[in-house]
Motif scaffolding. Structure first.
Motif, PDB file in Angstrom:
ATOM      1  N   TYR A  78     -12.236   6.668  -4.147  1.00 40.86           N
ATOM      2  CA  TYR A  78     -13.522   6.897  -4.799  1.00 40.86           C
ATOM      3  C   TYR A  78     -14.560   6.445  -3.774  1.00 40.86           C
ATOM      4  N   THR A  79     -15.006   7.407  -2.967  1.00 43.20           N
ATOM      5  CA  THR A  79     -15.688   6.985  -1.768  1.00 43.20           C
ATOM      6  C   THR A  79     -16.499   8.067  -1.087  1.00 43.20           C
ATOM      7  N   ALA A  80     -17.310   7.599  -0.200  1.00 45.86           N
ATOM      8  CA  ALA A  80     -17.871   8.462   0.824  1.00 45.86           C
ATOM      9  C   ALA A  80     -16.776   8.591   1.893  1.00 45.86           C
ATOM     10  N   GLU A  81     -16.743   9.687   2.559  1.00 45.84           N
ATOM     11  CA  GLU A  81     -15.704   9.957   3.544  1.00 45.84           C
ATOM     12  C   GLU A  81     -15.671   8.893   4.647  1.00 45.84           C
ATOM     13  N   GLY A  82     -14.498   8.592   5.149  1.00 47.71           N
ATOM     14  CA  GLY A  82     -14.349   7.700   6.290  1.00 47.71           C
ATOM     15  C   GLY A  82     -13.777   6.334   5.979  1.00 47.71           C
ATOM     16  N   PHE A  83     -13.932   5.841   4.763  1.00 45.38           N
ATOM     17  CA  PHE A  83     -13.381   4.533   4.432  1.00 45.38           C
ATOM     18  C   PHE A  83     -11.850   4.551   4.435  1.00 45.38           C
ATOM     19  N   ASP A  84     -11.268   5.693   4.075  1.00 51.23           N
ATOM     20  CA  ASP A  84      -9.813   5.767   4.004  1.00 51.23           C
ATOM     21  C   ASP A  84      -9.162   5.541   5.369  1.00 51.23           C
ATOM     22  N   GLN A  85      -9.675   6.184   6.398  1.00 52.38           N
ATOM     23  CA  GLN A  85      -9.118   6.020   7.739  1.00 52.38           C
ATOM     24  C   GLN A  85      -9.281   4.587   8.231  1.00 52.38           C
ATOM     25  N   THR A  86     -10.457   4.009   8.040  1.00 52.19           N
ATOM     26  CA  THR A  86     -10.703   2.621   8.446  1.00 52.19           C
ATOM     27  C   THR A  86      -9.762   1.670   7.713  1.00 52.19           C
ATOM     28  N   THR A  87      -9.601   1.892   6.415  1.00 52.60           N
ATOM     29  CA  THR A  87      -8.713   1.050   5.607  1.00 52.60           C
ATOM     30  C   THR A  87      -7.298   1.080   6.161  1.00 52.60           C
ATOM     31  N   CYS A  88      -6.753   2.270   6.385  1.00 56.42           N
ATOM     32  CA  CYS A  88      -5.372   2.378   6.888  1.00 56.42           C
ATOM     33  C   CYS A  88      -5.219   1.747   8.272  1.00 56.42           C
ATOM     34  N   GLU A  89      -6.171   1.986   9.158  1.00 60.78           N
ATOM     35  CA  GLU A  89      -6.088   1.404  10.506  1.00 60.78           C
ATOM     36  C   GLU A  89      -5.997  -0.120  10.435  1.00 60.78           C
ATOM     37  N   LEU A  90      -6.842  -0.722   9.616  1.00 61.99           N
ATOM     38  CA  LEU A  90      -6.862  -2.186   9.505  1.00 61.99           C
ATOM     39  C   LEU A  90      -5.593  -2.714   8.831  1.00 61.99           C
ATOM     40  N   LEU A  91      -5.148  -2.045   7.788  1.00 59.33           N
ATOM     41  CA  LEU A  91      -3.945  -2.507   7.085  1.00 59.33           C
ATOM     42  C   LEU A  91      -2.709  -2.425   7.974  1.00 59.33           C
ATOM     43  N   LEU A  92      -2.561  -1.336   8.702  1.00 58.71           N
ATOM     44  CA  LEU A  92      -1.394  -1.201   9.582  1.00 58.71           C
ATOM     45  C   LEU A  92      -1.407  -2.261  10.679  1.00 58.71           C
ATOM     46  N   LYS A  93      -2.587  -2.650  11.106  1.00 58.79           N
ATOM     47  CA  LYS A  93      -2.732  -3.658  12.164  1.00 58.79           C
ATOM     48  C   LYS A  93      -2.495  -5.079  11.646  1.00 58.79           C
ATOM     49  N   ARG A  94      -2.967  -5.383  10.430  1.00 54.09           N
ATOM     50  CA  ARG A  94      -2.997  -6.777   9.972  1.00 54.09           C
ATOM     51  C   ARG A  94      -1.997  -7.151   8.884  1.00 54.09           C
ATOM     52  N   ALA A  95      -1.602  -6.221   8.055  1.00 55.82           N
ATOM     53  CA  ALA A  95      -0.727  -6.565   6.925  1.00 55.82           C
ATOM     54  C   ALA A  95       0.690  -6.874   7.412  1.00 55.82           C
ATOM     55  N   ARG A  96       1.245  -7.943   6.905  1.00 59.64           N
ATOM     56  CA  ARG A  96       2.643  -8.306   7.174  1.00 59.64           C
ATOM     57  C   ARG A  96       3.242  -8.824   5.877  1.00 59.64           C
ATOM     58  N   PHE A  97       4.545  -8.607   5.729  1.00 59.32           N
ATOM     59  CA  PHE A  97       5.216  -8.874   4.469  1.00 59.32           C
ATOM     60  C   PHE A  97       6.504  -9.644   4.650  1.00 59.32           C
ATOM     61  N   GLN A  98       6.889 -10.321   3.586  1.00 56.47           N
ATOM     62  CA  GLN A  98       8.281 -10.706   3.427  1.00 56.47           C
ATOM     63  C   GLN A  98       8.918  -9.414   2.931  1.00 56.47           C
ATOM     64  N   PRO A  99       9.938  -8.910   3.613  1.00 52.31           N
ATOM     65  CA  PRO A  99      10.461  -7.600   3.231  1.00 52.31           C
ATOM     66  C   PRO A  99      11.113  -7.624   1.852  1.00 52.31           C
ATOM     67  N   ALA A 100      11.206  -6.432   1.267  1.00 53.51           N
ATOM     68  CA  ALA A 100      11.949  -6.291   0.017  1.00 53.51           C
ATOM     69  C   ALA A 100      13.415  -6.611   0.301  1.00 53.51           C
ATOM     70  N   LEU A 101      14.097  -7.117  -0.705  1.00 46.34           N
ATOM     71  CA  LEU A 101      15.523  -7.424  -0.584  1.00 46.34           C
ATOM     72  C   LEU A 101      16.307  -6.587  -1.574  1.00 46.34           C
TER      73      LEU A 101
END
Length: 121
Positions: A78-101
């Motif tokens: 629900y956005t003006a164009e462009g936030f989606d790409q920025t969001t994905c770039e940042l998440l792929l760079k910074r998000a880390r998880f305890q993996p699913a088991l």
């Protein structure tokens, strides 16, 4: 209810996951940090900031057995164009998880769904 579960299984298959394996998880992928730390106020796209644009992005991260995101999809924005790409770039760079088991306690590929709200200051 049966049709809802069948729909969910089809969706998981489309995403590349085995529905039976996902249903039997001992633990889902869990963020290693507070999700709010993945995207910071300083990340706000400058062009959108000048316009005062806001956005709500629903995202899905595919998470490998090492807890690293390998893909980012935006099923709803629900956005003006462009936030989606920025969001994905940042998440792929910074998000880390305890993996699913899996049911045996072994790391397995899975996914994480959440949302980000961008609000112009």
């Amino acid at each position: 209810m049966q049709e809802m579960f069948a729909c969910q299984d089809r969706m998981l298959r489309e995403w590349g996951f085995d529905p039976m394996a996902q249903a039997a998880l001992r633990r889902r992928a869990q963020p290693m940090k507070d999700v709010g730390e993945w995207i910071r106020p300083s990340d706000y796209p400058i062009g959108k900031l000048r316009k005062g644009s806001d956005s709500l992005i629903v995202f899905r991260l595919d998470v490998d057995p090492n807890g690293v995101p390998t893909g980012c999809q935006i099923p709803r924005a629900y956005t003006a164009e462009g936030f989606d790409q920025t969001t994905c770039e940042l998440l792929l760079k910074r998000a880390r998880f305890q993996p699913a088991l899996d049911r045996e306690g072994q790391p397995i590929s899975s996914y994480f769904v959440s949302s980000v709200t961008w609000i112009a200051p």
